[in-house]
Design an enzyme around this catalytic site. Structure first.
Site: not given
Length: 215
Positions: A80, A143, A167
């Site tokens: 991310e 998350c 992820h």
């Protein structure tokens, strides 16, 4: 001894397992080049997850924090880029909370960028034959909540510590309950996370290569 904190989540959304914890728990007490890996499980609950994360950081005093989460439907390891300051839950968390358009940190900035060399990490994982990419959104569920809270803490109090969020796809045993959904073996995820840690510890400045998206 230097330590790395890596976290995974408990199952949520009706799943029997969460691949993040199934893989991360295998890494507890792993030694990598003189660095000890410490694994902790986080609850899938707004607020409670950040409390558990902050306690773990206080206990472990890591040089690197990697939070790992399930992204069912994604086919590769996705690192991310950014966390945004909003909770907007499509489904309730494991305590029944379902915030809508709520800031994670009152008066916090709109977003934080990762503190990881994400493009170097993606390249290293791909070179090992494992699909990986940069992700431009961590969602608006727990998350993203954890990623934003982590980066807020590091920016406020632990500026020398690296940290970010990755992820991972379903495991094959989950994908059988989701026809057509992609999956990745626990072994491949484990190798990818070990590479991610190694690269994050070694690289101070990320690669100047594209990792963007058209949409």
């Amino acid at each position: 001894m230097r330590r790395v904190l890596i976290t995974g989540f408990e199952p949520f959304g009706g799943e029997r397992i969460n691949p993040s914890w199934e893989v991360v728990k295998q890494m507890n007490d792993l030694m990598m080049g003189g660095v000890r890996i410490v694994a902790r499980q986080l609850p899938c609950a707004f607020g409670e997850a950040l409390t558990a994360l902050n306690t773990a950081i206080d206990d472990v005093q890591p040089v690197l924090v990697l939070a790992i989460g399930q992204a069912g439907g994604r086919a590769d390891i996705t690192i991310e880029r950014v966390a945004i300051n909003v909770d907007d839950a499509r489904i309730p968390d494991n305590l029944g909370n379902q915030p809508v358009d709520q800031p994670i940190i009152q008066e916090g900035p709109a977003a934080y960028f990762t503190r990881l060399p994400i493009k170097a990490m993606v390249q290293g994982i791909r070179e090992a034959g494992i699909p990986a990419s940069v992700s431009q959104t961590a969602g608006t569920y727990v998350c993203n909540h954890v990623m934003y809270g982590l980066l807020h803490r590091l920016n406020q109090f632990n500026n020398e510590v690296k940290g970010g969020f990755i992820h991972i796809p379903y495991l094959p045993e989950q994908a059988v309950d989701h026809p057509g959904a992609p999956s990745m073996s626990a072994h491949s995820v484990l190798v990818a996370l070990e590479l991610a840690i190694s690269i994050a510890l070694q690289i101070e400045h990320d690669l100047h290569i594209t990792g963007g998206a058209v949409h």
